[in-house]
Design an enzyme around this catalytic site. Sequence first.
Site, short mmCIF file in Angstrom:
data_model
loop_
_atom_site.label_atom_id
_atom_site.label_comp_id
_atom_site.label_asym_id
_atom_site.label_seq_id
_atom_site.Cartn_x
_atom_site.Cartn_y
_atom_site.Cartn_z
N ARG A 1 0.94 -1.48 -0.35
CA ARG A 1 0.24 0.17 0.42
C ARG A 1 0.60 1.20 0.20
NH1 ARG A 1 -3.52 -1.51 5.32
NH2 ARG A 1 -1.25 -1.71 6.10
N ASN B 1 -6.10 -2.68 1.74
CA ASN B 1 -6.01 -4.40 1.95
C ASN B 1 -7.59 -5.25 1.89
OD1 ASN B 1 -3.45 -4.82 2.09
ND2 ASN B 1 -3.19 -4.35 4.06
#
Length: 90
Positions: free
Chosen positions: A18, A36
Amino acid sequence: MKALKIRVEGIVQGVGFRYFTRRVAKSLGVKGYVMNMDDGSVFIHAEGDENALRRFLNEVAKGPPAAVVTNVSVEETTPEGYEDFTIKYY
């Protein structure tokens, strides 16, 4: 302005994916978010011009060094007018 829904599968959680995605997005002027998912994948909503999105996808498909990307699915969607690229937490 185009917008894409991107799902990245493989070893993509717990490897800095990320943060890598946010850094790449900011460097290319891509807006949106990354998060996620419960199934172990990563979901990205990305908005930008076609060239920036193409370059963004190319980098995301590689991922950071610790990631192992096995599949990237992409679907066009409607731009929502994001002004930044963020990491979302659920």
